[in-house]
Design an enzyme around this catalytic site. Structure first.
Site, mmCIF file in Angstrom:
data_model
loop_
_atom_site.group_PDB
_atom_site.id
_atom_site.type_symbol
_atom_site.label_atom_id
_atom_site.label_comp_id
_atom_site.label_asym_id
_atom_site.label_seq_id
_atom_site.Cartn_x
_atom_site.Cartn_y
_atom_site.Cartn_z
ATOM 1 N N LYS A 55 0.826 -1.210 0.000
ATOM 2 C CA LYS A 55 0.000 0.000 0.000
ATOM 3 C C LYS A 55 0.862 1.263 0.000
ATOM 4 C CE LYS A 55 -3.992 -2.144 2.254
ATOM 5 N NZ LYS A 55 -4.853 -2.165 3.452
ATOM 6 N N SER A 71 -0.687 1.096 5.747
ATOM 7 C CA SER A 71 -0.999 0.296 6.929
ATOM 8 C C SER A 71 -1.997 -0.794 6.594
ATOM 9 C CB SER A 71 -1.566 1.194 8.038
ATOM 10 O OG SER A 71 -1.788 0.438 9.213
ATOM 11 N N ASP A 72 -1.899 -1.881 7.340
ATOM 12 C CA ASP A 72 -2.878 -2.950 7.181
ATOM 13 C C ASP A 72 -3.022 -3.673 8.509
ATOM 14 O OD1 ASP A 72 -4.466 -4.350 4.902
ATOM 15 O OD2 ASP A 72 -3.706 -5.981 6.149
ATOM 16 N N GLN A 73 -4.199 -4.191 8.735
ATOM 17 C CA GLN A 73 -4.458 -4.931 9.970
ATOM 18 C C GLN A 73 -5.077 -6.278 9.622
ATOM 19 O OE1 GLN A 73 -7.758 -3.950 12.886
ATOM 20 N NE2 GLN A 73 -5.994 -3.226 14.046
ATOM 21 N N ALA A 108 0.182 -3.554 10.980
ATOM 22 C CA ALA A 108 1.465 -3.264 10.331
ATOM 23 C C ALA A 108 1.441 -1.870 9.729
ATOM 24 C CB ALA A 108 1.744 -4.293 9.246
#
Length: 198
Positions: A55, A71-73, A108
């Site tokens: 991203k 960001s990613d979750q 992250a």
């Protein structure tokens, strides 16, 4: 005196936007278009980290010379990736499966600086879910409609009632950005949150 680089949040999430606004830094947003499909045998933690990097890079390619946050979750349920439910039926299924269990949310973040160098980190949050009755789950889903939240867990709102314990080094990570770690990452990239802060 050199001007500081522009900051871009590579996300369309209103939750991440609200979190970043807490730091009182000027930024714009741009939505990355990336395939979020897990790779074969990819762990939830590795998936969150890979997607945060993808991203950030996707947005940074469109905005050279800027600082970009990706960001990613990913929710880890006993080693299995749990994504966004998308609809009421899937919310209920997810919550029934999660009830009474311990979950790990991997949040992250990747920050790409103006020179194109990336810095990444993962902040984990461990959640213990209460044992939940079907009527409780349905009432929560109908009130919150958490269709775009990983694991149907909208813990910054009514979802907090569904858990019995919460452990994390950063309470903001569960919402989508770990601001403690992110502040340090931004400082390294020339984005000063508070003067003299190291």
């Amino acid at each position: 005196m050199t001007s500081k680089p522009s900051l871009i949040l590579g996300s369309s999430s209103p939750y991440r936007k609200e979190l970043l606004e807490r730091l009182h830094v000027k930024f714009t947003t741009d939505s990355p278009q990336v395939d979020e499909t897990p790779l074969k045998e990819e762990t939830p933690r590795d998936l969150s980290l890979r997607l945060s990097r993808l991203k950030a890079r996707a947005v940074a390619q469109k905005h050279p010379g800027c600082v970009v946050i990706g960001s990613d979750q990913v929710l880890d349920l006993e080693g299995k990736c749990v994504g966004k439910p998308g609809n009421r039926e899937n919310c209920i299924k997810q919550l029934e499966e999660m009830a009474g269990k311990t979950l790990i949310f991997h949040t992250a973040m990747t920050v790409i600086d103006a020179s194109g160098l990336g810095h990444s980190a993962v902040v984990d949050t461990t959640i213990k879910m209460k044992k939940l009755k079907r009527e409780t789950i349905e009432a929560y889903v109908d009130l919150e409609k958490p269709f775009n939240c990983a694991g149907s867990a909208k813990l910054e709102k009514l979802g907090i009632c569904l858990i019995s314990s919460f452990q994390s080094d950063d309470p903001t990570a569960i919402i989508g950005l770990g601001l403690i770690e992110l502040t340090s990452m931004l400082e390294k990239c020339g984005i000063e949150v508070l003067p003299g802060l190291k």
